[in-house]
Design an enzyme around this catalytic site. Structure first.
Site, PDB file in Angstrom:
ATOM      1  N   ASP A 249     -11.827  16.125 -10.473  1.00  0.00           N
ATOM      2  CA  ASP A 249     -10.829  16.942  -9.773  1.00  0.00           C
ATOM      3  C   ASP A 249      -9.413  16.389  -9.923  1.00  0.00           C
ATOM      4  OD1 ASP A 249     -11.341  14.684  -8.246  1.00  0.00           O
ATOM      5  OD2 ASP A 249     -12.079  15.753  -6.507  1.00  0.00           O
TER       6      ASP A 249
ATOM      7  N   ASN B 220     -16.031  15.013   5.466  1.00  0.00           N
ATOM      8  CA  ASN B 220     -16.570  16.319   5.867  1.00  0.00           C
ATOM      9  C   ASN B 220     -17.709  16.776   4.949  1.00  0.00           C
ATOM     10  OD1 ASN B 220     -15.265  16.999   3.532  1.00  0.00           O
ATOM     11  ND2 ASN B 220     -13.791  18.409   4.454  1.00  0.00           N
TER      12      ASN B 220
ATOM     13  N   HIS C 174     -17.583  16.881   1.600  1.00  0.00           N
ATOM     14  CA  HIS C 174     -17.201  17.485   0.309  1.00  0.00           C
ATOM     15  C   HIS C 174     -17.536  16.551  -0.853  1.00  0.00           C
ATOM     16  CE1 HIS C 174     -12.792  15.803   0.496  1.00  0.00           C
ATOM     17  NE2 HIS C 174     -13.461  15.082  -0.348  1.00  0.00           N
TER      18      HIS C 174
ATOM     19  N   GLU D  41     -14.946  21.913  -0.897  1.00  0.00           N
ATOM     20  CA  GLU D  41     -14.789  21.802   0.548  1.00  0.00           C
ATOM     21  C   GLU D  41     -15.831  22.645   1.283  1.00  0.00           C
ATOM     22  OE1 GLU D  41     -13.005  19.533   1.709  1.00  0.00           O
ATOM     23  OE2 GLU D  41     -10.844  19.849   1.535  1.00  0.00           O
TER      24      GLU D  41
HETATM   25  C1  GLP Z   1     -11.357  12.699  -2.429  1.00  0.00           C
HETATM   26  C2  GLP Z   1     -12.026  13.044  -3.752  1.00  0.00           C
HETATM   27  C3  GLP Z   1     -13.532  12.896  -3.679  1.00  0.00           C
HETATM   28  C4  GLP Z   1     -13.904  11.583  -3.014  1.00  0.00           C
HETATM   29  C5  GLP Z   1     -13.335  11.562  -1.609  1.00  0.00           C
HETATM   30  C6  GLP Z   1     -13.740  10.337  -0.826  1.00  0.00           C
HETATM   31  O1  GLP Z   1     -11.265  13.759  -1.575  1.00  0.00           O
HETATM   32  N1  GLP Z   1     -11.703  14.360  -4.172  1.00  0.00           N
HETATM   33  O2  GLP Z   1     -14.072  12.977  -4.983  1.00  0.00           O
HETATM   34  O3  GLP Z   1     -15.297  11.433  -2.997  1.00  0.00           O
HETATM   35  O4  GLP Z   1     -11.925  11.597  -1.754  1.00  0.00           O
HETATM   36  O5  GLP Z   1     -12.830   9.307  -1.002  1.00  0.00           O
HETATM   37  P1  GLP Z   1     -13.024   7.828  -0.528  1.00  0.00           P
HETATM   38  O6  GLP Z   1     -13.938   7.214  -1.516  1.00  0.00           O
HETATM   39  O7  GLP Z   1     -11.657   7.236  -0.585  1.00  0.00           O
HETATM   40  O8  GLP Z   1     -13.595   7.858   0.841  1.00  0.00           O
END
Ligand code: GLP
Length: 244
Positions: free
Chosen positions: A67, A136, A138, A143
């Site tokens: 993404d 959440n 995702h 989302e």
């Molecule tokens: C972002 C990314 C996700 C990732 C999430 C969690 O929203 N788009 O791919 O899994 O963050 O991030 P973290 O690993 O910092 O908790």
């Protein structure tokens, strides 16, 4: 879905590095799906070390990121392309043409999303895909919603996600409101999926993933139950709310 429980973040990173190393050693031309966020940084450090020690070769490896934020160019410090270069690509012997992060600046996203899907397919699909998870539920930027999109698409970020990701920006106002992400179908097409879940902020997600077996678009990670080779690697902190 297979669950592997490890003591802490470091152990989770090492376990994941073992899985990725095996794939890369068995197939030096493997196609990897990669994720951003704080969670994969430890794994990326392990891969960098292995590459610099001459144990892993990335010269023929191809990667596709999940993404990107809309409106941010590859050189913007908040962009996922910048993150990947800083935390992995600039430190390993990967060919610049062989790593792809979705563009945050495409002119025509309808066309661009189709092209990104085609690029993944033409590379032969992802041999292994790394995922983190949002607080959440995702994955990528899929989302919680009434229904999930299958293919790469543009998405409006939820307020929760904007708040959670504001730590990577100077202020919450700077966090883009929209993103482009692989869809759930794109994700499920990967041959093997590894999900890293660490830290107490992910404890509710972890509890729900283990104890609620429904497929719920409001909890996107639940759709991974439809895939036959998913390994979730979690640390003790993420498991502190598990009810059984
Ligand atoms: C972002 C990314 C996700 C990732 C999430 C969690 O929203 N788009 O791919 O899994 O963050 O991030 P973290 O690993 O910092 O908790």
């Amino acid at each position: 879905m297979k669950f592997v429980f490890k003591k802490d973040y470091d152990q989770v990173s090492k376990e994941a590095a073992g899985i990725f190393s095996e794939i890369i050693k068995n197939n030096p031309e493997a196609v990897l799906g990669l994720a951003t966020g704080s969670t994969p940084i430890g794994l990326y450090k392990e891969l960098i070390e292995a590459n610099q020690a001459g144990v892993l070769d990335f010269s023929k490896i191809k990667t596709f990121n999940l993404d990107e934020y809309l409106g941010l160019g590859a050189n913007h410090e908040g962009s996922y392309c910048y993150f990947m270069e800083q935390n992995l690509f600039n430190h390993i012997n990967i060919d610049k043409d062989n790593y792809k992060v979705p563009s945050g600046l495409a002119e025509d996203y309808e066309l661009y999303c189709k092209q990104y899907e085609t690029m993944v397919d033409e590379a032969g699909g992802m041999d292994i895909l790394l995922l983190g998870v949002g607080e959440n539920g995702h994955i990528g930027f899929n989302e919680p919603d009434k229904a999930l999109s299958s293919k790469t698409h543009v998405v409006d970020l939820t307020e929760d996600t904007i708040q959670a990701n504001s730590r990577f920006f100077d202020s919450v106002e700077e966090v883009p409101r929209r993103a482009v992400t692989m869809g759930m179908g794109t994700i499920l097409k990967a041959k093997k999926i590894v999900v890293l879940i660490t830290g107490e902020k992910k404890a509710e997600v972890m509890d729900r993933l283990l104890n609620d077996e429904s497929l719920d678009p409001q909890f996107p990670i639940s759709f991974l139950r439809g895939h036959r080779d998913v390994t979730v690697i979690a640390d003790e902190a993420a498991c502190e709310k598990i009810k059984r």
